[in-house]
Scaffold this active site. Structure first.
Site, short mmCIF file in Angstrom:
data_model
loop_
_atom_site.label_atom_id
_atom_site.label_comp_id
_atom_site.label_asym_id
_atom_site.label_seq_id
_atom_site.Cartn_x
_atom_site.Cartn_y
_atom_site.Cartn_z
N CYS A 1 39.16 69.09 44.76
CA CYS A 1 38.26 69.85 45.57
C CYS A 1 38.66 71.00 46.24
O CYS A 1 38.20 71.84 46.36
CB CYS A 1 37.55 68.86 46.48
SG CYS A 1 38.44 68.06 47.83
N HIS B 1 37.56 65.79 51.77
CA HIS B 1 37.11 66.56 50.85
C HIS B 1 36.60 67.81 51.42
O HIS B 1 35.85 67.90 52.37
CB HIS B 1 35.87 65.63 50.26
CG HIS B 1 35.05 66.34 49.14
ND1 HIS B 1 35.60 66.44 47.90
CD2 HIS B 1 33.80 66.83 49.16
CE1 HIS B 1 34.76 67.07 47.21
NE2 HIS B 1 33.59 67.19 47.95
N ASP C 1 28.89 72.21 45.44
CA ASP C 1 30.13 71.34 45.61
C ASP C 1 30.65 71.29 44.06
O ASP C 1 30.23 70.35 43.16
CB ASP C 1 30.14 70.01 45.95
CG ASP C 1 31.24 69.05 46.02
OD1 ASP C 1 32.18 69.80 45.73
OD2 ASP C 1 31.31 67.83 46.79
#
Length: 290
Positions: free
Chosen positions: A68, A107, A122
């Site tokens: 991420c 994250h 995302d």
């Protein structure tokens, strides 16, 4: 760093002069279908750097993927370069085996505002919990996407992302998930607030996740990539291909255990990934990723 080089990397040939939802979605989908969500660097003796130019070189020029803090950091640069209103957000991922969210930020995700309407973007969660479209930041509304139904809940300024799971058709039941995972109807994914974050706030997490002995990223090597109709993933030696909504609101899950000599070719053929160093596949954790 060149935006046209990035577009070539993700095979995007559409226009990008309009800052609208359709263009954002198109770029986003090209990204998740070209750039794997992977942690292979940890398992072939490389360090994952929290540096935009290093991430650009890794993903765009070396045609690798990332986790991420790489995928979404790079995507934030892309969208800001095009003129989008982008804010970095931090979240804490839910670990179902512990029935708890992480204690610290682990994250990175993005908030993008279009026509005064905020969306969650995302590109860095991977597996079957990867969004395929920007999610409107609105609480309590089911938002149907190809992977399934996603929804956001909000309580006292804390937002919760969850996914309603389809049933799975698994021909090879002996290789499927543990019973309690199979029976899940809804999976919590992560919680977050709308507090703007700076990339430097993720530096400790970036180090911890690739060095802590109990980190999922240390105990499992994985590479996942979204396809036009599902997702494929290599976790340790287990190769899984999923076709969403194969029939009767069920996902088809096909699983195969690879031999050591098949790993390199599978990474190249299925994920378009070629490593500079030898990968040591790992899967010593009982934590389940699907």
């Amino acid at each position: 760093m060149d935006i046209k080089e990035y577009f070539a990397r993700i095979s995007y040939q559409g226009s990008y002069d309009k800052l609208d939802l359709a263009t954002l979605t198109d770029i986003f989908q090209h990204h998740i279908r070209a750039v794997p969500f992977e942690n292979l660097s940890i398992h072939c003796g490389e360090k994952i750097e929290l540096d935009l130019e290093a991430t650009y070189n890794k993903i765009v020029r070396k045609k690798r993927g990332g986790w991420c803090m790489e995928n979404n950091h790079l995507l934030s640069w892309v969208l800001k370069t095009l003129g989008y209103d982008v804010t970095l957000l931090g979240s804490r991922v839910y670990v179902p085996e512990y029935e708890a969210y992480a204690d610290e930020l682990d994250h990175l995700l993005l908030k993008v505002v279009l026509d005064n309407k905020p969306y969650i973007v995302d590109a860095g969660f991977g597996m079957v919990y990867q969004l395929w479209e920007p999610m409107e930041l609105i609480a309590g509304t089911e938002q149907l996407q190809t992977p399934g139904i996603f929804r956001l809940l909000e309580e006292n300024g804390i937002w919760y992302l969850e996914k309603v799971k389809r049933k799975q058709l698994v021909p090879n039941q002996s290789l499927s998930a543990p019973y309690n995972v199979d029976k899940e109807v809804c999976r919590q994914i992560y919680l977050f607030t709308l507090q703007p974050r700076d990339i430097e706030e993720f530096r400790d997490s970036n180090t911890h996740l690739q060095t802590a002995p109990n980190s999922l990223f240390v105990t499992k090597s994985f590479c996942s990539l979204q396809t036009t109709d599902g997702v494929r993933a290599l976790v340790g030696w287990k190769f899984t291909e999923i076709k969403y909504n194969y029939k009767d609101n069920m996902d088809l899950v096909e699983i195969r255990i690879l031999a050591d000599e098949e790993i390199e070719k599978t990474l190249k053929d299925k994920f378009n990934v070629t490593l500079d160093k030898k990968l040591v596949p790992t899967n010593t954790s009982r934590l389940f990723m699907f």
